[in-house]
Design an enzyme around this catalytic site. Structure first.
Site, PDB file in Angstrom:
ATOM      1  N   ARG A  41     -11.547   3.553 -10.495  1.00 58.26           N
ATOM      2  CA  ARG A  41     -11.558   3.571  -9.314  1.00 58.26           C
ATOM      3  C   ARG A  41     -13.080   4.910  -8.406  1.00 58.26           C
ATOM      4  NH1 ARG A  41      -6.727   0.686  -6.207  1.00 58.26           N
ATOM      5  NH2 ARG A  41      -6.143  -0.486  -7.746  1.00 58.26           N
ATOM      6  N   GLY A  63       1.034  -1.291   0.439  1.00 59.59           N
ATOM      7  CA  GLY A  63       0.237  -0.169  -0.007  1.00 59.59           C
ATOM      8  C   GLY A  63       0.881   1.382  -0.054  1.00 59.59           C
ATOM      9  N   ARG A 117      -2.443 -12.850  -4.471  1.00 67.91           N
ATOM     10  CA  ARG A 117      -3.568 -12.581  -4.199  1.00 67.91           C
ATOM     11  C   ARG A 117      -4.887 -12.439  -5.496  1.00 67.91           C
ATOM     12  NH1 ARG A 117      -4.095  -7.444  -4.242  1.00 67.91           N
ATOM     13  NH2 ARG A 117      -2.455  -5.870  -3.391  1.00 67.91           N
ATOM     14  N   VAL A 142      -7.796  -5.642  -6.952  1.00 66.08           N
ATOM     15  CA  VAL A 142      -8.539  -4.778  -7.335  1.00 66.08           C
ATOM     16  C   VAL A 142      -8.430  -4.577  -8.674  1.00 66.08           C
ATOM     17  CG1 VAL A 142      -9.323  -2.480  -6.736  1.00 66.08           C
ATOM     18  CG2 VAL A 142      -7.912  -3.123  -5.116  1.00 66.08           C
TER      19      VAL A 142
HETATM   20  P1  ADP Z   1       4.505  -1.722  -2.005  1.00 65.96           P
HETATM   21  O1  ADP Z   1       4.392  -2.753  -2.010  1.00 65.96           O
HETATM   22  O2  ADP Z   1       3.875  -0.808  -0.710  1.00 65.96           O
HETATM   23  O3  ADP Z   1       2.758  -0.705  -3.361  1.00 65.96           O
HETATM   24  P2  ADP Z   1       5.569  -1.809  -4.847  1.00 65.96           P
HETATM   25  O4  ADP Z   1       6.933  -1.301  -4.765  1.00 65.96           O
HETATM   26  O5  ADP Z   1       4.660  -2.475  -5.618  1.00 65.96           O
HETATM   27  O6  ADP Z   1       5.176  -1.408  -3.065  1.00 65.96           O
HETATM   28  O7  ADP Z   1       5.541   0.585  -5.200  1.00 65.96           O
HETATM   29  C1  ADP Z   1       4.701   0.398  -5.120  1.00 65.96           C
HETATM   30  C2  ADP Z   1       4.796   2.043  -6.206  1.00 65.96           C
HETATM   31  O8  ADP Z   1       5.724   3.124  -5.610  1.00 65.96           O
HETATM   32  C3  ADP Z   1       4.344   1.418  -8.121  1.00 65.96           C
HETATM   33  O9  ADP Z   1       3.829   1.563  -8.563  1.00 65.96           O
HETATM   34  C4  ADP Z   1       5.705   2.755  -8.319  1.00 65.96           C
HETATM   35  O10 ADP Z   1       4.782   3.342  -8.716  1.00 65.96           O
HETATM   36  C5  ADP Z   1       6.559   3.199  -6.989  1.00 65.96           C
HETATM   37  N1  ADP Z   1       7.749   2.623  -6.872  1.00 65.96           N
HETATM   38  C6  ADP Z   1       8.513   1.443  -5.899  1.00 65.96           C
HETATM   39  N2  ADP Z   1       9.605   0.932  -5.808  1.00 65.96           N
HETATM   40  C7  ADP Z   1       9.794   2.136  -6.841  1.00 65.96           C
HETATM   41  C8  ADP Z   1      11.643   2.543  -7.666  1.00 65.96           C
HETATM   42  N3  ADP Z   1      12.856   1.744  -7.715  1.00 65.96           N
HETATM   43  N4  ADP Z   1      11.193   3.344  -8.742  1.00 65.96           N
HETATM   44  C9  ADP Z   1      10.441   4.705  -8.801  1.00 65.96           C
HETATM   45  N5  ADP Z   1       9.122   4.575  -8.339  1.00 65.96           N
HETATM   46  C10 ADP Z   1       8.940   3.124  -7.243  1.00 65.96           C
END
Ligand code: ADP
Length: 509
Positions: A342, A164, A292, A295
Site C-alpha cells: 500500500r 479500522g 464488501r 483493499v
Molecule cells: P477492525 O474491525 O477494527 O479492523 P478486527 O477485529 O478486524 O478489527 O482486528 C484488527 C486486527 O487487530 C487484527 O488483524 C489483529 O491484528 C488484531 N486483533 C484483533 N483481535 C485480536 C485478538 N483477539 N488477538 C490478537 N490480535 C487481535
C-alpha cells in the site's frame, strides 16, 4: 437490467470499479467532492456529479445526495467500494428503497456482520470457531473485569461497531481494565457513535489470514483461498500476499469450508471476506467478516485469474458467477504468488505521520506481472480529508521469491515527488530477512520496525534519497521562487529542483 452504475467512492477503488464497469459494457457515473475536481476517477467516468464540499460527511457519506445523483443520471445500480458507506446497512437499504440495485450483500447480512457480538453469536451457531470471549455487549468495567479473569490475561477490549482498528485496547493485567474500558469506550463512541464493547482473549502472535468468498444468487458459494495480512501497523494492513506461507492445501480447504459456511449462514451474496486469526498450531478462529470488496483484493485476483469487481457486477445483475471449479467445499487452488504494497501518503520516518502536498511528479512502474491500482496523478493535491492511500502496487510471480524480486524492482522504478510516502519502507520490508523467510505474525512490524526504520538501518538507497531531496527542494523552490541562477548558456531562471538536488548531493558545483 443494469446499464449504468454510480460509483459512490473516490481514489483508486473508484477508478478500479469504473474500469470494471466499462469492461462489463456498463457506463459509470462518478461522484466527487470539491477537493477531488481534478481526481482521475472523475474523468474516467462517462458522467461525474459534484456531491459537496471536501468533508466526507457532506459529500461521500451523504446518502441522500448519492441516491439523488444516481437517480438524476439514470443509474440502475450503486457500487459502494470500500470504506465510506460500504458497510452501512442503512445505505444498502436506502439504495434498494429507491429502486436501485446495491452492488453488495443484502442489508441484513451487513447488519449482522457489522455488530461484532451478533456476528460472533451467528458464527458460533453455524459451527464456525470464534476467538474465545463473550458474545454479548459488556455492561460495565466490572463485568469486563470478571470476564477477563475467566478468559485469562492478556485480553482485548473491542468495539462492537468496530472497524479500522478503532476502539480496541489490549489489557495485560487486571489493574488496567478500568482505564482500558474507559479509553476504548470513548474512542468507539467518537468513531462509531456506539460505545458498546466486548472482550475476547488476546491471541499470542497469530497471523491475520483471511478467506475471500464469492456467492451468487444461483446458490453457488466459492472460497478463493487466503490472503496473508499480518504486516500491520496499529491493526491496519500495509503489505498483503497470496497465498500465505503458513497455509497448506489441506488447511486452505478447511478454512475455505468454514468461510463458505459462514457466508451461507447469513445468506451472503457478492464478494466478502472472512477474517481469521491463525495460530502457529494451525488452529484458526473467526475474527470478523467484511461485507464488501477489500483493499487487498488484487492479490487474490492475480493468483486465481479472476476479476472480483466484475464478478460483483455480474452477481448484482442476477447472473451466475463466472468463476469455475471449486467442487467439494468450494475451495479453488492458487497459481503463483502475489504481493501488494500500500503506497500511502505517510512518513515512515516520522511515525507514519499522514502527509499532505501536491504530487509534483509521478513515474509508475511497469513490466510483466506489475499492476498499479492508483488513484492520483501528477498535479493532484493530497489532503487530510480522506485516507492516505495513494495507490496499490501489486506484483505477480511464479514463486514467492520471484514476486519479491519483482516488487523490489517495481518499488525502485516508482518515483513520487512532492510528499513523503511509504515507498522506501516497503523496499526495506522486501529486503528484510524475516519477511523473506515468511516468518510473519501480527507483531511483525512492532518487532522488526525499529530494525527497518531505526538509526542503525542503512540509509535509503540513492534513488529514494534523491526523491526525498527533490521533494524537499520542490517545497523550497516554491518558497524561494524568483531566485535566479547564472547558467553557462546565458539563460537565467529559477534554480531547478533537480539542479538543486544535484548540488546538495555534491554531484555538481
Ligand atoms: P477492525 O474491525 O477494527 O479492523 P478486527 O477485529 O478486524 O478489527 O482486528 C484488527 C486486527 O487487530 C487484527 O488483524 C489483529 O491484528 C488484531 N486483533 C484483533 N483481535 C485480536 C485478538 N483477539 N488477538 C490478537 N490480535 C487481535
Amino acid at each position: 437490467m443494469i446499464k449504468r452504475v454510480l460509483v459512490a467512492n473516490r481514489g483508486e477503488i473508484a477508478l478500479r470499479i469504473i474500469r470494471a464497469c466499462h469492461e462489463e459494457g456498463l457506463e459509470a457515473v462518478a461522484v466527487y467532492s470539491e477537493a477531488d475536481r481534478l481526481a482521475p476517477h472523475v474523468r474516467a467516468a462517462e458522467t461525474a456529479v459534484l456531491v459537496g464540499p471536501p468533508p466526507a460527511a457532506e459529500s461521500y457519506l451523504d446518502i441522500s445526495k448519492l441516491i439523488a445523483a444516481a437517480k438524476a443520471t439514470g443509474c440502475q445500480a450503486i457500487h459502494p467500494g470500500y470504506g465510506f458507506l460500504s458497510e452501512r446497512a442503512a445505505f444498502a437499504q436506502a439504495v434498494g428503497g429507491a429502486g436501485l440495485v446495491f452492488v453488495g450483500p443484502p442489508a441484513s447480512a451487513i447488519k449482522t456482520m457489522g455488530d461484532k457480538t451478533e456476528a460472533r453469536r451467528r458464527m458460533k451457531a453455524a459451527g464456525v470457531p470464534i476467538v474465545p470471549g463473550i458474545t454479548t455487549p459488556l455492561r460495565d468495567a466490572a463485568e469486563a473485569q470478571r470476564e477477563a479473569a475467566r478468559l485469562g490475561y492478556p485480553v482485548l477490549l473491542k468495539a462492537i461497531a468496530g472497524g479500522g482498528g478503532k476502539g480496541m485496547r489490549l489489557v495485560e493485567a487486571a489493574g488496567e481494565i478500568e482505564s482500558g474500558f474507559q479509553a476504548a469506550q470513548s474512542e468507539a463512541q467518537k468513531a462509531f457513535g456506539d460505545g458498546r464493547l466486548y472482550v475476547e482473549k488476546y491471541a499470542v502472535r497469530p497471523r491475520h489470514v483471511e478467506i475471500q468468498v464469492l456467492a451468487d444468487t444461483h446458490g453457488r458459494v466459492v472460497a478463493l483461498g487466503e490472503r496473508e495480512c499480518s504486516i500491520q501497523r496499529r491493526h491496519q494492513k500495509l503489505v498483503e500476499e497470496a497465498p500465505s506461507t503458513a497455509v497448506t492445501p489441506a488447511l486452505r480447504r478447511r478454512m475455505g469450508e468454514v468461510a463458505t459456511a459462514a457466508a451461507g449462514a447469513v445468506g451472503y451474496v457478492g464478494a466478502g471476506t472472512i477474517e481469521f486469526l491463525l495460530a502457529p498450531t494451525g488452529e484458526f478462529h473467526f475474527l470478523e467478516m467484511n461485507t464488501r470488496i477489500q483493499v487487498e483484493h488484487p492479490v487474490t485476483e492475480l493468483v486465481y485469474g479472476v476479476d472480483l469487481v466484475r464478478e460483483q457486477l455480474r452477481i448484482a445483475a442476477g447472473e451466475p458467477m463466472r468463476v469455475r471449479g471449486g467442487g467439494g467445499g468450494g475451495t479453488l487452488e492458487p497459481r503463483g504468488h502475489a504481493i501488494e504494497c500500500r503506497i500511502t501518503a505517510e512518513d515512515p520516518w516520522n511515525d507514519f505521520l499522514p502527509a499532505t502536498g501536491v504530487v509534483q511528479y509521478l513515474r509508475v512502474p511497469g513490466g510483466p506481472g506489475v499492476r498499479w491500482d492508483g488513484g492520483v496523478e501528477a498535479g493532484n493535491e493530497v489532503t487530510l480529508f480522506y485516507d492516505p492511500l495513494l495507490a496499490k502496487l501489486i506484483v505477480w510471480g511464479e514463486t514467492r521469491e520471484a514476486a519479491i524480486r519483482r516488487m523490489r524492482q517495481a518499488l525502485r522504478e516508482l518515483v513520487i515527488v512532492g510528499l513523503p510516502t511509504s515507498q522506501a519502507f516497503h523496499l526495506r520490508v522486501m529486503d528484510d530477512a524475516d519477511f523473506r523467510r515468511g516468518a510473519l505474525d501480527i507483531t511483525y512490524l512492532e518487532r522488526v520496525g525499529p530494525r527497518l526504520l531505526g538509526a542503525e538501518a542503512a540509509p535509503p538507497p540513492a534513488v529514494m534519497r534523491a526523491v526525498a531531496v527533490t521533494a524537499a527542494l520542490l517545497a523550497d523552490d516554491r518558497r524561494s521562487a524568483g531566485r535566479v541562477r547564472p547558467v553557462e548558456d546565458g539563460r537565467a531562471g529559477v534554480l531547478s529542483p533537480w539542479e538543486q538536488m544535484a548540488r546538495r548531493e555534491g554531484l555538481r558545483e
